[in-house]
Design a protein around this motif. Sequence first.
Motif, PDB file in Angstrom:
ATOM      1  N   ILE A 208       0.711  -1.239  -0.071  1.00 39.78           N
ATOM      2  CA  ILE A 208      -0.090   0.074   0.080  1.00 39.78           C
ATOM      3  C   ILE A 208       0.937   1.300  -0.082  1.00 39.78           C
ATOM      4  O   ILE A 208       0.558   2.415  -0.759  1.00 39.78           O
ATOM      5  N   ASP A 209       1.838   1.177   0.719  1.00 43.29           N
ATOM      6  CA  ASP A 209       2.938   2.555   0.900  1.00 43.29           C
ATOM      7  C   ASP A 209       3.446   2.910  -0.360  1.00 43.29           C
ATOM      8  O   ASP A 209       3.493   4.103  -0.751  1.00 43.29           O
ATOM      9  N   ARG A 210       3.642   1.792  -1.254  1.00 36.75           N
ATOM     10  CA  ARG A 210       4.418   2.341  -2.618  1.00 36.75           C
ATOM     11  C   ARG A 210       3.359   2.473  -3.797  1.00 36.75           C
ATOM     12  O   ARG A 210       3.641   3.027  -4.808  1.00 36.75           O
ATOM     13  N   ARG A 211       2.166   2.498  -3.431  1.00 39.06           N
ATOM     14  CA  ARG A 211       1.229   2.690  -4.551  1.00 39.06           C
ATOM     15  C   ARG A 211       0.697   4.187  -4.746  1.00 39.06           C
ATOM     16  O   ARG A 211       0.668   4.657  -3.639  1.00 39.06           O
ATOM     17  N   CYS A 212       0.333   4.669  -5.987  1.00 41.01           N
ATOM     18  CA  CYS A 212      -0.368   5.939  -5.969  1.00 41.01           C
ATOM     19  C   CYS A 212      -1.370   6.187  -5.047  1.00 41.01           C
ATOM     20  O   CYS A 212      -1.732   7.062  -4.482  1.00 41.01           O
ATOM     21  N   PHE A 213      -2.429   4.965  -5.088  1.00 37.29           N
ATOM     22  CA  PHE A 213      -3.489   5.033  -4.270  1.00 37.29           C
ATOM     23  C   PHE A 213      -3.392   4.281  -3.078  1.00 37.29           C
ATOM     24  O   PHE A 213      -3.107   3.166  -3.154  1.00 37.29           O
ATOM     25  N   LYS A 214      -3.533   5.063  -1.868  1.00 34.96           N
ATOM     26  CA  LYS A 214      -2.733   4.261  -0.695  1.00 34.96           C
ATOM     27  C   LYS A 214      -4.043   3.473   0.052  1.00 34.96           C
ATOM     28  O   LYS A 214      -4.394   3.855   0.937  1.00 34.96           O
ATOM     29  N   ARG A 215      -4.445   2.483  -0.822  1.00 36.81           N
ATOM     30  CA  ARG A 215      -5.411   1.567  -0.040  1.00 36.81           C
ATOM     31  C   ARG A 215      -5.181   0.261  -0.579  1.00 36.81           C
ATOM     32  O   ARG A 215      -4.533  -0.049  -1.521  1.00 36.81           O
ATOM     33  N   GLU A 216      -5.882  -0.861  -0.041  1.00 37.92           N
ATOM     34  CA  GLU A 216      -5.713  -2.197  -0.579  1.00 37.92           C
ATOM     35  C   GLU A 216      -6.327  -2.429  -1.797  1.00 37.92           C
ATOM     36  O   GLU A 216      -7.171  -1.474  -2.262  1.00 37.92           O
ATOM     37  N   GLU A 217      -6.083  -3.336  -2.348  1.00 37.95           N
ATOM     38  CA  GLU A 217      -6.682  -3.827  -3.902  1.00 37.95           C
ATOM     39  C   GLU A 217      -7.562  -4.745  -3.590  1.00 37.95           C
ATOM     40  O   GLU A 217      -7.113  -5.954  -3.159  1.00 37.95           O
ATOM     41  N   TYR A 218      -8.712  -4.651  -4.163  1.00 36.77           N
ATOM     42  CA  TYR A 218      -9.773  -5.583  -4.107  1.00 36.77           C
ATOM     43  C   TYR A 218     -10.084  -6.275  -5.356  1.00 36.77           C
ATOM     44  O   TYR A 218      -9.802  -5.541  -6.316  1.00 36.77           O
ATOM     45  N   PRO A 219     -10.559  -7.600  -5.258  1.00 39.37           N
ATOM     46  CA  PRO A 219     -10.947  -8.256  -6.536  1.00 39.37           C
ATOM     47  C   PRO A 219     -11.888  -7.457  -7.583  1.00 39.37           C
ATOM     48  O   PRO A 219     -11.671  -7.409  -8.593  1.00 39.37           O
ATOM     49  N   GLN A 220     -12.624  -6.634  -6.889  1.00 40.50           N
ATOM     50  CA  GLN A 220     -13.497  -5.655  -7.810  1.00 40.50           C
ATOM     51  C   GLN A 220     -12.784  -4.659  -8.485  1.00 40.50           C
ATOM     52  O   GLN A 220     -13.403  -4.213  -9.579  1.00 40.50           O
ATOM     53  N   ASP A 221     -11.635  -4.448  -8.069  1.00 40.95           N
ATOM     54  CA  ASP A 221     -10.869  -3.369  -8.789  1.00 40.95           C
ATOM     55  C   ASP A 221     -10.497  -3.857 -10.145  1.00 40.95           C
ATOM     56  O   ASP A 221      -9.877  -3.050 -11.021  1.00 40.95           O
ATOM     57  N   LEU A 222     -10.467  -5.120 -10.375  1.00 33.71           N
ATOM     58  CA  LEU A 222      -9.982  -5.873 -11.405  1.00 33.71           C
ATOM     59  C   LEU A 222     -11.036  -6.013 -12.450  1.00 33.71           C
ATOM     60  O   LEU A 222     -11.056  -6.287 -13.847  1.00 33.71           O
ATOM     61  N   VAL A 223     -12.298  -6.244 -12.285  1.00 30.44           N
ATOM     62  CA  VAL A 223     -13.491  -6.625 -12.761  1.00 30.44           C
ATOM     63  C   VAL A 223     -13.591  -5.688 -14.220  1.00 30.44           C
ATOM     64  O   VAL A 223     -13.900  -6.285 -15.389  1.00 30.44           O
ATOM     65  N   GLY A 224     -13.748  -4.333 -14.044  1.00 30.34           N
ATOM     66  CA  GLY A 224     -13.835  -3.509 -14.885  1.00 30.34           C
ATOM     67  C   GLY A 224     -12.987  -3.672 -16.316  1.00 30.34           C
ATOM     68  O   GLY A 224     -13.329  -3.890 -17.633  1.00 30.34           O
ATOM     69  N   THR A 225     -11.581  -4.092 -15.686  1.00 27.11           N
ATOM     70  CA  THR A 225     -10.711  -4.446 -16.973  1.00 27.11           C
ATOM     71  C   THR A 225     -10.897  -5.764 -17.670  1.00 27.11           C
ATOM     72  O   THR A 225     -10.750  -5.980 -18.734  1.00 27.11           O
ATOM     73  N   VAL A 226     -11.467  -6.890 -16.681  1.00 27.25           N
ATOM     74  CA  VAL A 226     -11.761  -8.091 -17.378  1.00 27.25           C
ATOM     75  C   VAL A 226     -12.787  -7.824 -18.417  1.00 27.25           C
ATOM     76  O   VAL A 226     -12.910  -8.629 -19.431  1.00 27.25           O
ATOM     77  N   ILE A 227     -13.772  -7.243 -17.981  1.00 28.14           N
ATOM     78  CA  ILE A 227     -15.079  -6.909 -18.727  1.00 28.14           C
ATOM     79  C   ILE A 227     -14.630  -6.192 -20.228  1.00 28.14           C
ATOM     80  O   ILE A 227     -15.247  -6.739 -21.044  1.00 28.14           O
ATOM     81  N   PHE A 228     -13.882  -5.031 -19.666  1.00 24.77           N
ATOM     82  CA  PHE A 228     -13.499  -4.442 -21.019  1.00 24.77           C
ATOM     83  C   PHE A 228     -12.691  -5.240 -22.182  1.00 24.77           C
ATOM     84  O   PHE A 228     -13.134  -5.532 -23.332  1.00 24.77           O
ATOM     85  N   LEU A 229     -11.948  -6.206 -21.790  1.00 29.70           N
ATOM     86  CA  LEU A 229     -10.971  -6.864 -22.591  1.00 29.70           C
ATOM     87  C   LEU A 229     -11.980  -8.124 -22.911  1.00 29.70           C
ATOM     88  O   LEU A 229     -11.411  -8.931 -23.843  1.00 29.70           O
ATOM     89  N   SER A 230     -13.049  -8.471 -22.371  1.00 32.32           N
ATOM     90  CA  SER A 230     -14.046  -9.509 -22.881  1.00 32.32           C
ATOM     91  C   SER A 230     -14.955  -9.132 -23.595  1.00 32.32           C
ATOM     92  O   SER A 230     -15.916  -9.863 -24.325  1.00 32.32           O
ATOM     93  N   SER A 231     -15.140  -7.784 -23.968  1.00 29.94           N
ATOM     94  CA  SER A 231     -16.182  -7.004 -24.595  1.00 29.94           C
ATOM     95  C   SER A 231     -15.707  -6.690 -25.998  1.00 29.94           C
ATOM     96  O   SER A 231     -14.575  -6.580 -26.348  1.00 29.94           O
TER      97      SER A 231
END
Length: 251
Positions: A208-231
């Motif tokens: 988290i400390d090294r990220r631009c966004f200082k928070r945990e990454e959740y599975p939901q954060d990946l879903v939009g990209t998967v949908i985009f590449l599937s569509s």
Amino acid sequence: MLLEDRVAIVTGGGKGIGSIYSQGLAREGAKVVVADIDFTAAKEVAERIRADGADAIAVDVDIASPESTVEMARAANSTFGRIDILINNASLMSALPRRPWHEIPVGEWDAVMAVNLRGMFLCCLAVFPTMKDRRYGKIVNISSSRIYEGMPNRLHYTTSKAGVVGFTRALAREVGEDNICVNAISPGFTQSDTQVATSSAEYMKAHIDRRCFKREEYPQDLVGTVIFLSSSQSDFMTGQLLNVDGGYSMH
Ligand SMILES: NC(=O)c1ccc[n+]([C@@H]2O[C@H](COP(=O)([O-])OP(=O)(O)OC[C@H]3O[C@@H](n4cnc5c(N)ncnc54)[C@H](O)[C@@H]3O)[C@@H](O)[C@H]2O)c1
């Protein structure tokens, strides 16, 4: 909905991030084949999707086995009539102890390659005839952002995830004529149940400390990209690697 009437296979769809991909694709209208070596987990996810009013089946698969992956594709075709999308998500990761490279047993090295790379190859082989016949396919391979930094202590795993990128690029060139897109995503350190269970608080905080966004990454954060590449929104993209890690690495 972006995936209305599309048929998607999600390997490792029964647990962790894969279960969230399965449900996310279903919410966009896809009929989902939840494929996992943990059949009980796959059945639960498929049941959840059906309870939400979408279509899904569970398939018991070991992606390292050619017979099993062929059977997975057969089940998808016989239930839904075709396969448009393959999310190559299943892998050996959290089951692997973090340890120095010279302490990795040779058998464990081979098991990682058998699932993470041979498994991906076998899943692509299994769906290829259907995608080729219909001249349409979207293959999304899951890599990892640890390949950019060469993160230590799971050398076999990191090597396999770097292999996913070479695999994605070379396969994209070979199936372009068949109008099949092959792309990859590199998630950052993500709070799947298994990852949380096997990682210390300090390890998570360091990410988290090294990220631009200082928070945990959740599975939901990946879903939009998967949908985009599937569509069809990404129909002229192939051989690409999209990094989704909150700005930990810049790719
Ligand atoms: N969680 C993270 O921090 C993270 C980061 C980068 C990349 N990834 C990648 O994202 C994907 C999902 O990660 P996760 O955290 O949900 O992992 P996970 O270990 O929780 O889930 C993996 C799933 O794959 C299934 N599986 C394992 N071997 C299989 C086989 N031989 N055949 C069929 N299914 C099999 C498991 O039963 C499980 O459902 C993996 O490819 C992982 O490498 C995860």
